[in-house]
Scaffold this active site. Structure first.
Site, PDB file in Angstrom:
ATOM      1  N   GLY A  60       0.799  -1.223   0.000  1.00 52.84           N
ATOM      2  CA  GLY A  60       0.000   0.000   0.000  1.00 52.84           C
ATOM      3  C   GLY A  60       0.833   1.276   0.000  1.00 52.84           C
ATOM      4  CB  ALA A  61       4.311   2.045   1.019  1.00 56.72           C
ATOM      5  CE  LYS A  62      -0.407   6.178  -3.561  1.00 54.19           C
ATOM      6  NZ  LYS A  62      -1.167   5.584  -4.631  1.00 54.19           N
ATOM      7  N   PRO A  77       8.237   6.864  -4.891  1.00 55.96           N
ATOM      8  CG  PRO A  77       8.950   8.820  -3.859  1.00 55.96           C
ATOM      9  CD  PRO A  77       8.762   7.354  -3.616  1.00 55.96           C
ATOM     10  CB  ILE A  78       8.025   6.973 -10.703  1.00 57.49           C
ATOM     11  CG1 ILE A  78       8.221   5.880 -11.771  1.00 57.49           C
ATOM     12  CG2 ILE A  78       8.066   8.377 -11.319  1.00 57.49           C
ATOM     13  CD1 ILE A  78       6.997   5.513 -12.532  1.00 57.49           C
ATOM     14  N   GLY A 108      14.239   8.282  -8.347  1.00 59.79           N
ATOM     15  CA  GLY A 108      15.038   8.421  -7.131  1.00 59.79           C
ATOM     16  C   GLY A 108      16.463   8.798  -7.478  1.00 59.79           C
ATOM     17  N   GLY A 145      20.327   7.911  -7.344  1.00 60.11           N
ATOM     18  CA  GLY A 145      21.336   6.877  -7.113  1.00 60.11           C
ATOM     19  C   GLY A 145      22.535   7.480  -6.396  1.00 60.11           C
ATOM     20  CE1 TYR A 175      25.890   0.685  -3.955  1.00 59.38           C
ATOM     21  CE2 TYR A 175      24.265   2.398  -3.635  1.00 59.38           C
ATOM     22  CZ  TYR A 175      24.641   1.203  -4.202  1.00 59.38           C
ATOM     23  OH  TYR A 175      23.772   0.544  -5.037  1.00 59.38           O
TER      24      TYR A 175
HETATM   25  N1  LIG Z   1      21.323  -3.050  -6.799  1.00 62.90           N
HETATM   26  C1  LIG Z   1      22.461  -3.009  -7.447  1.00 62.90           C
HETATM   27  O1  LIG Z   1      23.173  -4.031  -7.577  1.00 62.90           O
HETATM   28  C2  LIG Z   1      22.914  -1.718  -8.069  1.00 62.90           C
HETATM   29  C3  LIG Z   1      23.970  -1.747  -8.987  1.00 62.90           C
HETATM   30  C4  LIG Z   1      24.345  -0.545  -9.589  1.00 62.90           C
HETATM   31  C5  LIG Z   1      23.705   0.629  -9.273  1.00 62.90           C
HETATM   32  N2  LIG Z   1      22.707   0.644  -8.336  1.00 62.90           N
HETATM   33  C6  LIG Z   1      22.028   1.916  -7.975  1.00 62.90           C
HETATM   34  O2  LIG Z   1      21.603   2.575  -9.174  1.00 62.90           O
HETATM   35  C7  LIG Z   1      22.141   3.890  -9.227  1.00 62.90           C
HETATM   36  C8  LIG Z   1      22.341   4.351 -10.659  1.00 62.90           C
HETATM   37  O3  LIG Z   1      23.204   3.497 -11.381  1.00 62.90           O
HETATM   38  P1  LIG Z   1      24.732   3.854 -11.706  1.00 62.90           P
HETATM   39  O4  LIG Z   1      25.280   4.765 -10.676  1.00 62.90           O
HETATM   40  O5  LIG Z   1      25.408   2.550 -11.937  1.00 62.90           O
HETATM   41  O6  LIG Z   1      24.708   4.566 -13.133  1.00 62.90           O
HETATM   42  P2  LIG Z   1      23.873   5.659 -13.942  1.00 62.90           P
HETATM   43  O7  LIG Z   1      22.904   6.352 -13.069  1.00 62.90           O
HETATM   44  O8  LIG Z   1      23.398   4.972 -15.161  1.00 62.90           O
HETATM   45  O9  LIG Z   1      25.031   6.658 -14.387  1.00 62.90           O
HETATM   46  C9  LIG Z   1      25.702   7.500 -13.499  1.00 62.90           C
HETATM   47  C10 LIG Z   1      26.787   8.254 -14.265  1.00 62.90           C
HETATM   48  O10 LIG Z   1      26.179   9.093 -15.261  1.00 62.90           O
HETATM   49  C11 LIG Z   1      26.601  10.454 -15.091  1.00 62.90           C
HETATM   50  N3  LIG Z   1      25.422  11.295 -15.359  1.00 62.90           N
HETATM   51  C12 LIG Z   1      24.364  11.527 -14.552  1.00 62.90           C
HETATM   52  N4  LIG Z   1      23.471  12.327 -15.133  1.00 62.90           N
HETATM   53  C13 LIG Z   1      23.956  12.637 -16.359  1.00 62.90           C
HETATM   54  C14 LIG Z   1      23.486  13.435 -17.422  1.00 62.90           C
HETATM   55  N5  LIG Z   1      22.329  14.078 -17.333  1.00 62.90           N
HETATM   56  N6  LIG Z   1      24.262  13.545 -18.532  1.00 62.90           N
HETATM   57  C15 LIG Z   1      25.437  12.885 -18.631  1.00 62.90           C
HETATM   58  N7  LIG Z   1      25.941  12.103 -17.645  1.00 62.90           N
HETATM   59  C16 LIG Z   1      25.200  11.982 -16.518  1.00 62.90           C
HETATM   60  C17 LIG Z   1      27.056  10.546 -13.638  1.00 62.90           C
HETATM   61  O11 LIG Z   1      28.049  11.551 -13.503  1.00 62.90           O
HETATM   62  P3  LIG Z   1      28.120  12.650 -12.302  1.00 62.90           P
HETATM   63  O12 LIG Z   1      27.711  11.990 -11.025  1.00 62.90           O
HETATM   64  O13 LIG Z   1      29.565  13.019 -12.325  1.00 62.90           O
HETATM   65  O14 LIG Z   1      27.205  13.776 -12.710  1.00 62.90           O
HETATM   66  C18 LIG Z   1      27.646   9.170 -13.418  1.00 62.90           C
HETATM   67  O15 LIG Z   1      28.959   9.110 -13.937  1.00 62.90           O
HETATM   68  C19 LIG Z   1      23.430   3.749  -8.407  1.00 62.90           C
HETATM   69  O16 LIG Z   1      23.998   4.980  -8.068  1.00 62.90           O
HETATM   70  C20 LIG Z   1      22.934   2.913  -7.257  1.00 62.90           C
HETATM   71  O17 LIG Z   1      22.213   3.731  -6.340  1.00 62.90           O
HETATM   72  C21 LIG Z   1      22.294  -0.522  -7.752  1.00 62.90           C
END
Ligand SMILES: NC(=O)c1ccc[n+]([C@@H]2O[C@H](COP(=O)([O-])OP(=O)(O)OC[C@H]3O[C@@H](n4cnc5c(N)ncnc54)[C@H](OP(=O)(O)O)[C@@H]3O)[C@@H](O)[C@H]2O)c1
Length: 298
Positions: A10-12, A14-15, A17, A19, A49
């Protein structure tokens, strides 16, 4: 109000978030503050992290300034590698387990994560107790395959169904089967690495770049948006939660300006046709783990 998906409790959620993987501790407090000012109400974090304290400092600052109330924020953390935290967190994810100890990421001489041989169903049961104790509001899973989700859903005495499955997802890895499967079971999906995670340390120069993809660039031009905005909006059209990471103020803003356009059905079809089952996170370091999820079709 930011659009949200409704969870099976039932919780929401936000689409969109924020990272925070690889968000440097020295930058992430400010990034969280800027994000909350822009309207983000969902922050994705993890103990591994190594920046949760700094993320928390940003959240506290915005609460203290009266910009936001704690109950308006959806804060995510993850049990993985070392489950040693017990704070109040609204949302906890389960991932692959590893041996307990001081190391953040214990690996053997081949670089393979050392498993603690625990059963993920038992770990999930322990997480259910966190919900019962009021320490977390909901629990989810990450990087599971279909058989593992089935095993969880069929677990005798399952008390709290996972509310969300966090997986890598973007136009090169569209995850259609997994998304349809999760949605059919009442489990929402979060897409991680929506921009293709260009700064992941193991990226190589010959890999495909989503931000440079000609089809994405052309669609972006048509809507007078940036490729990043199209890549993020792609998930919203599928009712999938998305968590782009940035520590750059103008990008944080850009990545949230998503609610004044919609991708047409034809453009969605074109984007989906880019799928090549390419993973930025092939989890090679866990390929010998007994619960390695990525050998299955999905
Ligand atoms: N559950 C899991 O196993 C798992 C694995 C991976 C990731 N995650 C989560 O998912 C989040 C997102 O994934 P991700 O960090 O791997 O990669 P991502 O969000 O696909 O890409 C992040 C990269 O893109 C750059 N960026 C951001 N906005 C931009 C834009 N508008 N134009 C150009 N470049 C841009 C960022 O640079 P700057 O920061 O320098 O702006 C950073 O280098 C993570 O941070 C984490 O919270 C979870």
């Amino acid at each position: 109000m930011i659009p949200a998906v409704t969870l099976n409790n039932g919780a929401k959620m936000p689409i969109v978030g924020l990272g925070t993987w690889r968000s440097e501790p020295g930058k992430v407090t400010e990034a969280v503050k800027v994000a909350i000012s822009c309207g983000y109400r969902h922050i994705d974090g993890a103990y591994v992290y190594q920046n949760e304290e700094e993320v928390g400092a940003g959240i506290h600052a915005m609460i203290d300034q009266g910009v936001v109330k704690r109950e308006d924020l959806f804060v995510v953390s993850k049990v993985s590698f070392r489950a040693n935290k017990n704070e109040y967190k609204p949302f906890y994810y389960l991932r692959l387990s590893s041996k307990p100890g001081d190391e953040l990421f214990p690996v053997d001489e081949d670089g393979q994560v050392i498993s603690d041989n625990s059963n993920f169903l038992d770990t999930y049961e322990a997480m259910e107790k966190l919900v019962d104790a009021g320490l977390v509001k909901a629990i989810g899973i990450s990087n599971f395959n279909k058989d593992q989700i089935e095993a969880l859903l069929n677990k005798p005495g399952l008390k709290h169904k996972p509310v969300n499955h966090q997986i890598e997802c973007h136009p090169y890895l569209t995850q259609e089967k997994m998304i349809n499967y999760c949605h059919s079971k009442g489990i929402t999906v979060t897409a991680y690495s929506p921009l293709g995670s260009p700064d992941r340390p193991w990226a190589s120069s010959d890999e495909p770049s989503l931000l440079e993809e000609p089809k994405i660039k052309a669609i972006a031009q048509k809507y007078k948006k940036t490729p990043a905005q199209v890549l993020i909006r792609f998930h919203i059209e599928r009712n999938v939660v998305v968590i782009p990471k940035s520590v750059t103020p103008h990008r944080l803003k850009e990545n949230f300006q998503l609610f004044d356009f919609q991708l047409s059905k034809d453009d969605m079809k074109d984007i989906l046709s880019l799928n090549k089952d390419w993973r930025g996170f092939a989890l090679q370091w866990a390929s010998k783990h007994k619960d390695f999820p990525l050998n299955a079709e999905y």
